[in-house]
Every structure is written in structure tokens, then in C-alpha cells.
Design a protein around this motif. Sequence first.
Motif, PDB file in Angstrom:
ATOM      1  N   GLU A  90       0.792  -1.188   0.032  1.00 39.79           N
ATOM      2  CA  GLU A  90      -0.156   0.081   0.075  1.00 39.79           C
ATOM      3  C   GLU A  90       0.839   1.300  -0.032  1.00 39.79           C
ATOM      4  O   GLU A  90       1.977   1.349   0.601  1.00 39.79           O
ATOM      5  CB  GLU A  90      -0.698  -0.055   1.246  1.00 39.79           C
ATOM      6  CG  GLU A  90      -1.817   1.144   1.341  1.00 39.79           C
ATOM      7  CD  GLU A  90      -2.692   0.986   2.622  1.00 39.79           C
ATOM      8  OE1 GLU A  90      -3.686   1.731   2.462  1.00 39.79           O
ATOM      9  OE2 GLU A  90      -2.319   0.619   3.643  1.00 39.79           O
ATOM     10  N   MET A  91       0.772   1.936  -1.073  1.00 39.27           N
ATOM     11  CA  MET A  91       1.466   3.267  -1.114  1.00 39.27           C
ATOM     12  C   MET A  91       0.608   4.389  -1.185  1.00 39.27           C
ATOM     13  O   MET A  91      -0.615   4.217  -1.526  1.00 39.27           O
ATOM     14  CB  MET A  91       2.285   3.217  -2.498  1.00 39.27           C
ATOM     15  CG  MET A  91       3.370   1.978  -2.215  1.00 39.27           C
ATOM     16  SD  MET A  91       4.492   1.864  -3.877  1.00 39.27           S
ATOM     17  CE  MET A  91       2.810   1.043  -4.847  1.00 39.27           C
ATOM     18  N   ARG A  92       1.209   5.553  -0.780  1.00 41.98           N
ATOM     19  CA  ARG A  92       0.562   7.178  -1.099  1.00 41.98           C
ATOM     20  C   ARG A  92       1.518   7.939  -2.134  1.00 41.98           C
ATOM     21  O   ARG A  92       2.777   7.676  -1.853  1.00 41.98           O
ATOM     22  CB  ARG A  92       0.195   7.710  -0.278  1.00 41.98           C
ATOM     23  CG  ARG A  92       1.198   8.257   0.858  1.00 41.98           C
ATOM     24  CD  ARG A  92       0.641   8.761   2.053  1.00 41.98           C
ATOM     25  NE  ARG A  92       1.665   9.312   2.985  1.00 41.98           N
ATOM     26  CZ  ARG A  92       2.465  10.465   2.988  1.00 41.98           C
ATOM     27  NH1 ARG A  92       2.262  11.483   2.045  1.00 41.98           N
ATOM     28  NH2 ARG A  92       3.357  10.594   3.811  1.00 41.98           N
ATOM     29  N   SER A  93       0.840   8.668  -3.087  1.00 37.04           N
ATOM     30  CA  SER A  93       2.047   9.482  -3.999  1.00 37.04           C
ATOM     31  C   SER A  93       2.313  10.788  -3.190  1.00 37.04           C
ATOM     32  O   SER A  93       1.585  11.376  -2.214  1.00 37.04           O
ATOM     33  CB  SER A  93       0.698   9.811  -5.001  1.00 37.04           C
ATOM     34  OG  SER A  93       1.580  10.787  -5.800  1.00 37.04           O
ATOM     35  N   LEU A  94       3.530  11.090  -3.447  1.00 39.01           N
ATOM     36  CA  LEU A  94       4.216  12.318  -2.953  1.00 39.01           C
ATOM     37  C   LEU A  94       4.262  13.277  -4.181  1.00 39.01           C
ATOM     38  O   LEU A  94       4.963  14.383  -3.900  1.00 39.01           O
ATOM     39  CB  LEU A  94       5.472  11.888  -2.257  1.00 39.01           C
ATOM     40  CG  LEU A  94       5.477  11.032  -1.036  1.00 39.01           C
ATOM     41  CD1 LEU A  94       7.031  10.771  -0.647  1.00 39.01           C
ATOM     42  CD2 LEU A  94       4.741  11.342   0.095  1.00 39.01           C
ATOM     43  N   SER A  95       3.606  13.045  -5.210  1.00 40.98           N
ATOM     44  CA  SER A  95       3.880  13.851  -6.441  1.00 40.98           C
ATOM     45  C   SER A  95       2.919  15.012  -6.522  1.00 40.98           C
ATOM     46  O   SER A  95       2.161  15.107  -5.710  1.00 40.98           O
ATOM     47  CB  SER A  95       3.413  12.672  -7.580  1.00 40.98           C
ATOM     48  OG  SER A  95       4.174  11.627  -7.618  1.00 40.98           O
ATOM     49  N   HIS A  96       3.281  16.120  -7.242  1.00 40.22           N
ATOM     50  CA  HIS A  96       2.484  17.106  -7.444  1.00 40.22           C
ATOM     51  C   HIS A  96       2.566  17.265  -9.005  1.00 40.22           C
ATOM     52  O   HIS A  96       3.302  16.849  -9.731  1.00 40.22           O
ATOM     53  CB  HIS A  96       3.312  18.332  -6.852  1.00 40.22           C
ATOM     54  CG  HIS A  96       2.963  18.507  -5.372  1.00 40.22           C
ATOM     55  ND1 HIS A  96       4.193  17.760  -4.761  1.00 40.22           N
ATOM     56  CD2 HIS A  96       2.416  19.162  -4.356  1.00 40.22           C
ATOM     57  CE1 HIS A  96       3.878  17.867  -3.263  1.00 40.22           C
ATOM     58  NE2 HIS A  96       2.690  18.776  -3.331  1.00 40.22           N
TER      59      HIS A  96
END
Length: 140
Positions: A90-96
Motif C-alpha cells: 500500500e502506497m501513497r503519492s508524494l507527487s505534485h
Amino acid sequence: MWVCAMKLDETYVKEIFTLLENSKNQEFFKYVDDNVIWQVMGTHPLAGTYHNKASFITSTFGRLATVLQEGGVILKVENLLIIGPFAIVEMRSLSHTKSGKPFDNTYCWIAKFDGGKIAKVKAYVDSALVADVINSNSNL
């Protein structure tokens, strides 16, 4: 019958997936089999089944790179579970996005390993968010 030559462990998988958090996507993909079967679930522009690594990268990470800021797809591991040859990550995005908004997406990848490489993946993402980010940022 599928046979794994090595016992999969959390340390090994965490090392591989941490590369995505540190913008080392090319390094991460060295651990993905060239003939990977990668299913991206959902109803968005990136959804589909990809039958090799090159096709997956071009159609997903490559496409997102056109609408995200420098660094492209950056993912942080939130939870990790190993069951036999499978890693559930399970991951979450740190992108913008290029417009500066956070690409606040969550992911769950079920990855099947073979011989130390990712051979098959079923990936779940927020379909509405992916569609919105691609449609809203494609012209920037």
C-alpha cells in the motif's frame, strides 16, 4: 506450477519499493521482469492490462510524467505484507501536478515475485483522481 527460487522477505521488498519514494524509478524497474503482466484496475486513462515492462512504463509512468512536476511518480510505502511469493504494498503519492496541486493518490499493488523479480502485478488506484489529473494537466 509457479515456483519461487528465493523466499521473499519484507526487507528485500521494502528496499525495492523505497526506490520509488526516492525518485529512482529506473532503478525500481530493474526489479521488474521484462515480460511482466501488469493489470491497472479501474476506469481511467491508465487502466488496462500491460504485457511487458516497456508497455507499462510508457503507458502509465510515462504518461503521468507529462502532467506531474519534475520527479514524476513518487510513491511512499505505507504498509507491506508478504504472503509466500506475493507482496501486498500500500502506497501513497508524494507527487505534485504541474499546476502545483498535490497528486494525493493511494495505491495498492499486489505483486507476485519470481526469482527475485516482479513477474505479475494487480494495481488499484483512485480512478476518478487519475482521470482528473490527466485531463486537467495535459495542456500545461
